[in-house]
Write an enzyme that holds these catalytic residues in place. Structure first.
Site, PDB file in Angstrom:
ATOM      1  N   MET A   1      62.081  52.707 -33.519  1.00 44.61           N
ATOM      2  CA  MET A   1      61.968  51.258 -33.417  1.00 44.61           C
ATOM      3  C   MET A   1      63.287  50.482 -33.664  1.00 44.61           C
ATOM      4  SD  MET A   1      58.932  50.406 -32.785  1.00 44.61           S
ATOM      5  CE  MET A   1      58.853  48.699 -32.724  1.00 44.61           C
TER       6      MET A   1
ATOM      7  N   ASP B   1      50.935  48.230 -26.817  1.00 49.03           N
ATOM      8  CA  ASP B   1      50.971  47.837 -28.275  1.00 49.03           C
ATOM      9  C   ASP B   1      49.708  47.538 -28.891  1.00 49.03           C
ATOM     10  OD1 ASP B   1      53.937  48.259 -28.776  1.00 49.03           O
ATOM     11  OD2 ASP B   1      54.299  46.510 -27.560  1.00 49.03           O
TER      12      ASP B   1
ATOM     13  N   MET C   1      47.974  46.862 -32.031  1.00 49.16           N
ATOM     14  CA  MET C   1      48.013  45.977 -33.667  1.00 49.16           C
ATOM     15  C   MET C   1      47.013  45.827 -34.325  1.00 49.16           C
ATOM     16  SD  MET C   1      51.755  43.940 -32.885  1.00 49.16           S
ATOM     17  CE  MET C   1      52.858  44.350 -31.538  1.00 49.16           C
TER      18      MET C   1
ATOM     19  N   GLY D   1      59.965  39.907 -28.632  1.00 47.75           N
ATOM     20  CA  GLY D   1      61.144  39.007 -28.508  1.00 47.75           C
ATOM     21  C   GLY D   1      62.030  38.890 -29.774  1.00 47.75           C
TER      22      GLY D   1
ATOM     23  N   MET E   1      50.440  50.682 -33.842  1.00 45.20           N
ATOM     24  CA  MET E   1      50.879  50.133 -34.979  1.00 45.20           C
ATOM     25  C   MET E   1      49.756  49.816 -35.925  1.00 45.20           C
ATOM     26  SD  MET E   1      53.938  47.897 -33.316  1.00 45.20           S
ATOM     27  CE  MET E   1      53.414  47.889 -31.683  1.00 45.20           C
TER      28      MET E   1
ATOM     29  N   ASP F   1      62.278  51.042 -28.805  1.00 46.38           N
ATOM     30  CA  ASP F   1      61.225  49.824 -28.462  1.00 46.38           C
ATOM     31  C   ASP F   1      61.918  48.711 -29.491  1.00 46.38           C
ATOM     32  OD1 ASP F   1      59.172  48.277 -28.416  1.00 46.38           O
ATOM     33  OD2 ASP F   1      57.701  49.526 -29.091  1.00 46.38           O
TER      34      ASP F   1
ATOM     35  N   SER G   1      56.370  46.594 -21.654  1.00 47.50           N
ATOM     36  CA  SER G   1      55.603  46.519 -22.671  1.00 47.50           C
ATOM     37  C   SER G   1      54.689  45.162 -22.357  1.00 47.50           C
ATOM     38  CB  SER G   1      56.013  46.281 -23.859  1.00 47.50           C
ATOM     39  OG  SER G   1      55.328  45.941 -24.912  1.00 47.50           O
TER      40      SER G   1
ATOM     41  N   HIS H   1      51.109  52.739 -27.984  1.00 48.26           N
ATOM     42  CA  HIS H   1      52.058  52.788 -29.383  1.00 48.26           C
ATOM     43  C   HIS H   1      51.235  52.119 -30.417  1.00 48.26           C
ATOM     44  CE1 HIS H   1      55.577  50.691 -31.720  1.00 48.26           C
ATOM     45  NE2 HIS H   1      55.005  51.697 -32.377  1.00 48.26           N
TER      46      HIS H   1
ATOM     47  N   HIS I   1      53.529  50.412 -21.408  1.00 48.37           N
ATOM     48  CA  HIS I   1      53.869  50.421 -22.816  1.00 48.37           C
ATOM     49  C   HIS I   1      52.497  49.478 -23.273  1.00 48.37           C
ATOM     50  CE1 HIS I   1      55.367  51.587 -26.609  1.00 48.37           C
ATOM     51  NE2 HIS I   1      55.330  50.456 -27.163  1.00 48.37           N
TER      52      HIS I   1
END
Length: 218
Positions: A132, A30, A32, A140, A63, A170, A5, A61, A28
């Protein structure tokens, strides 16, 4: 399959960070929007640039709110897999079909508290299920083993021939937790800090892959 990621990578040197994990299976990404989740990361322009900088398949991904509107654009930008959240979508089947029509695999993600059973039928429209194993929004976090029954349920459906898809996890995946996820039936593992927090990200990818394969062979 290991999908590092870039949420844990150095955003100022994303091309170099992608090169550092050239032995991975997917990269990956992310996305957001500070609405569906409280954090804000990156969007379509960065994905378009990253597509030019690496040969790794991009696992986007989303979100974000209103993925029905935005998800197909990530497929058109060259993402290999575009995953959106069932909690944010208005019409998951229509959006999955739009992603596929644009040339990418379609993925559906569920948050830790979202049950999987109501969506087993619509998963026939998808190529990937992303479970998830942390609350989405930040890297983290600690791995939530309590969601693994959803991974097992999905794997059972695949094994029985009811579904044909990748089962992806993930959140909090590292050398200690990847074995439990693999034993539960996951076959794609997103890892952020476990890869980019290591001195040698490429070696970390290989170590994670070895642990997952060992767990799957038991």
């Amino acid at each position: 399959m290991i999908a590092p990621s870039i949420l844990s990578a150095d955003f100022a040197h994303l091309a170099d960070e992608a090169d550092a994990v050239a032995n991975a299976d997917w990269l990956h990404v992310d996305v957001m929007d500070a609405h569906f989740v409280p954090n804000l990361t990156l969007g379509l322009p960065v994905v378009q640039s990253l597509r030019k900088a690496t040969d790794l398949p991009l696992d986007c991904h989303l979100m974000i709110d209103d993925p029905d509107r935005w998800a197909p654009g990530y497929a058109e930008a060259g993402a290999a897999n575009v995953t959106f959240h069932v909690e944010a979508a208005s019409d998951v089947v229509r959006t999955a079909r739009a992603i596929r029509a644009a040339g990418a695999l379609a993925g559906l993600s569920v948050k830790p508290n979202t049950p999987l059973e109501p969506y087993l039928e619509v998963l026939r429209e998808f190529d990937t299920l992303l479970v998830m194993t942390v609350e989405p929004g930040f890297g983290g976090q600690q791995f939530m083993a309590e969601v693994l029954p959803k991974v097992r349920l999905a794997r059972d459906q695949v094994s029985a021939g009811h579904l044909r898809l990748f089962v992806e996890v993930d959140g909090g995946v590292d050398e200690d937790t990847i074995e439990a996820a693999a034993e539960a039936g996951a076959d794609v593992f997103v890892a952020g800090s476990a890869v980019y927090g290591a001195g040698d990200p490429g070696r970390a990818v290989e170590a994670l892959r070895a642990r997952a394969r060992a767990a799957m062979s038991r």
